[in-house]
Design an enzyme around this catalytic site. Structure first.
Site, short mmCIF file in Angstrom:
data_model
loop_
_atom_site.label_atom_id
_atom_site.label_comp_id
_atom_site.label_asym_id
_atom_site.label_seq_id
_atom_site.Cartn_x
_atom_site.Cartn_y
_atom_site.Cartn_z
N THR A 99 74.31 10.29 -36.23
CA THR A 99 75.04 11.23 -37.07
C THR A 99 75.79 10.44 -38.12
O THR A 99 76.71 9.68 -37.80
CB THR A 99 76.01 12.08 -36.24
OG1 THR A 99 75.28 12.87 -35.30
CG2 THR A 99 76.82 13.01 -37.14
N LYS A 174 73.69 19.04 -39.24
CA LYS A 174 74.52 18.56 -38.13
C LYS A 174 76.00 18.80 -38.41
O LYS A 174 76.78 19.11 -37.50
CB LYS A 174 74.26 17.07 -37.88
CG LYS A 174 75.10 16.45 -36.75
CD LYS A 174 74.81 17.10 -35.40
CE LYS A 174 75.68 16.51 -34.28
NZ LYS A 174 75.29 15.13 -33.92
N LYS A 242 85.00 11.12 -35.81
CA LYS A 242 84.13 10.48 -36.79
C LYS A 242 83.28 11.53 -37.50
O LYS A 242 83.18 11.55 -38.73
CB LYS A 242 83.25 9.44 -36.10
CG LYS A 242 82.32 8.65 -37.04
CD LYS A 242 80.92 9.24 -37.14
CE LYS A 242 80.14 9.07 -35.86
NZ LYS A 242 78.72 9.53 -36.02
#
Length: 290
Positions: A99, A174, A242
């Site tokens: 990701t 995502k 993150k």
């Protein structure tokens, strides 16, 4: 049909993903920054070997897959004399399951294209359990031809995969996923907290409302452990922060208004400050149950 592939990164997600590929009969060469993890993986999987650098792992592979930590980690295993690009050949395919930012995905697409290599950004959802059970969801960005040629690989460890558009589209999808999770976990935390304060049996509450419109994956899979105060069953807060940082940076670029996401990101920051960086994301409830 068996393929020569390389898998870079044997963390909580990558280790079982690479294992599914090996179990499906693919000749799988792995690289991991901590070599002991690679040695353990090879001992577990018959069709596996390991190499000392990403370049060496990629040299005989037609498809190279990455699953590392963040943008900088991806760059560290892709570029340079020991990076996968140095070991790949024109016509090969690079798939990044990390990701990352959409900006990095577009950067890698161009760099790969300059080398005659195809690139797909392909972040996953489903957590460690999804990786272990081969039930991940994969969101991809890139060209149709590259996607079509690796469908059989994706089937080894996913229950759903879809090409979402041009390079970067997988990462953007995502981000949508993480926005949804952040809001749902905060709502579930507040609901369970409220139920407890109201003197209700929270387990019974969940049993009832999970059969109605309030049902969610988080409720089905995390409510019981949240009630028990157990937070070592899923995706870590450090990684969620993150991801939400990537989301909020992208929102500054595209103009999206994400007030709830920004607020939940601050809440996760408080969990970190309280020493819960390695707790799973359901630990938001710890801020309420004081």
């Amino acid at each position: 049909m068996s393929m020569n592939i390389a898998f870079i990164g044997l963390g909580a997600m990558g280790y079982p993903m690479a294992g599914h590929l090996s179990n499906a009969g693919h000749n799988t060469t792995v690289y991991n920054r901590t070599s002991a993890k690679a040695v353990s993986w090879v001992e577990e999987y018959a069709n596996g070997t390991y190499k000392e650098t990403p370049r060496l792992a990629a040299m005989d592979a037609k498809v190279v897959l990455l699953c590392v930590g963040n943008d900088d980690d991806v760059r560290s295993v892709v570029y340079g004399n020991n990076g996968v690009f140095a070991g790949m050949s024109p016509g090969d395919i690079l798939i990044d399951h990390t990701t990352t930012s959409a900006e990095l995905a577009r950067e890698l697409f161009k760099a790969a294209d300059d080398l005659g290599i195809q690139f797909l950004d392909a972040p996953v959802s489903g957590g460690q359990a999804g990786a272990q059970n081969g039930k991940l969801t994969v969101m991809l960005g890139g060209e149709q031809g590259a996607y079509d040629s690796i469908v059989n690989l994706l089937n080894c460890y996913s229950q759903k995969h879809q090409l979402m558009g041009a390079s970067g589209s997988g990462q953007l999808t995502k981000m949508v996923n993480q926005i949804c999770i952040a809001g749902v976990v905060q709502g579930l935390s507040e609901a369970l907290h409220f139920a407890g304060k109201a003197g209700l049996n929270t387990t019974q509450v969940v049993d009832v409302i999970s059969k109605g419109a309030a049902q969610s994956w988080q409720m089905e899979n995390r409510s019981n452990t949240m009630i028990k105060g157990e937070f070592d069953f899923g995706f870590a807060v450090d990684w969620m922060r993150k991801d939400l940082g990537i989301v909020l940076d992208e929102a500054k670029v595209n103009g999206a208004n994400l007030p709830i996401t920004a607020l939940v990101d601050q809440f996760y920051g408080q969990v970190q400050a309280n020493g819960g960086g390695r707790f799973d994301t359901s630990s938001l409830i710890t801020l309420l149950n004081k």
